[in-house]
Design a protein around this motif. Structure first.
Motif: not given
Length: 129
Positions: A25-29, A1-10
């Motif tokens: 993660s989980g990308f096919t390209s 399963q394609l997943q994008l996780v952002e972090s670092g904001g504030g």
């Protein structure tokens, strides 16, 4: 399963810096590009920066050019957005998104929202004293 996780904001004071991360993660390209977009309250989502797979093509919105730097570590499947000299106008929810359409590593990235097939949940950035 394609997943994008952002972090670092504030929360940061004007003139300060933040580094956002986007882990994919989980990308096919094999040759995916990543874009960063932002949306402030009451405003439309706008493109901030993008980077192609090889890192040879990087684009920046006029409002952030010279202050923001995009980079990527393909070994970690992570893209970074270093934001310096932050201004109140930079306050927004920042989203990363993946474009899986490129057919080779040198294909240029684009700012067209419609080219991005999946989006992260967003990370808030607030610039205020």
């Amino acid at each position: 399963q394609l997943q994008l996780v952002e972090s670092g904001g504030g929360l940061v004071q004007p003139g300060g810096s933040l580094r956002l991360s986007c882990a994919a993660s989980g990308f096919t390209s094999k040759w995916f590009a990543i874009g960063w977009f932002r949306q402030a309250p009451g405003k439309e989502r706008e493109a901030v920066s993008c980077i192609n797979f090889s890192g040879s093509d990087k684009k920046y919105a006029d409002a952030v050019r010279g202050r923001f730097t995009i980079s990527r570590d393909n070994a970690k499947n992570t893209v970074y957005l270093q934001m310096n000299s932050l201004q109140s106008a930079d306050s927004a929810i920042y989203y990363c998104a993946i474009d899986e359409s490129p057919g080779w590593d040198q294909a240029m990235c684009v700012f067209h929202v419609g080219m991005y097939s999946a989006w992260g949940q967003g990370t808030p950035v607030t610039v205020s004293s």
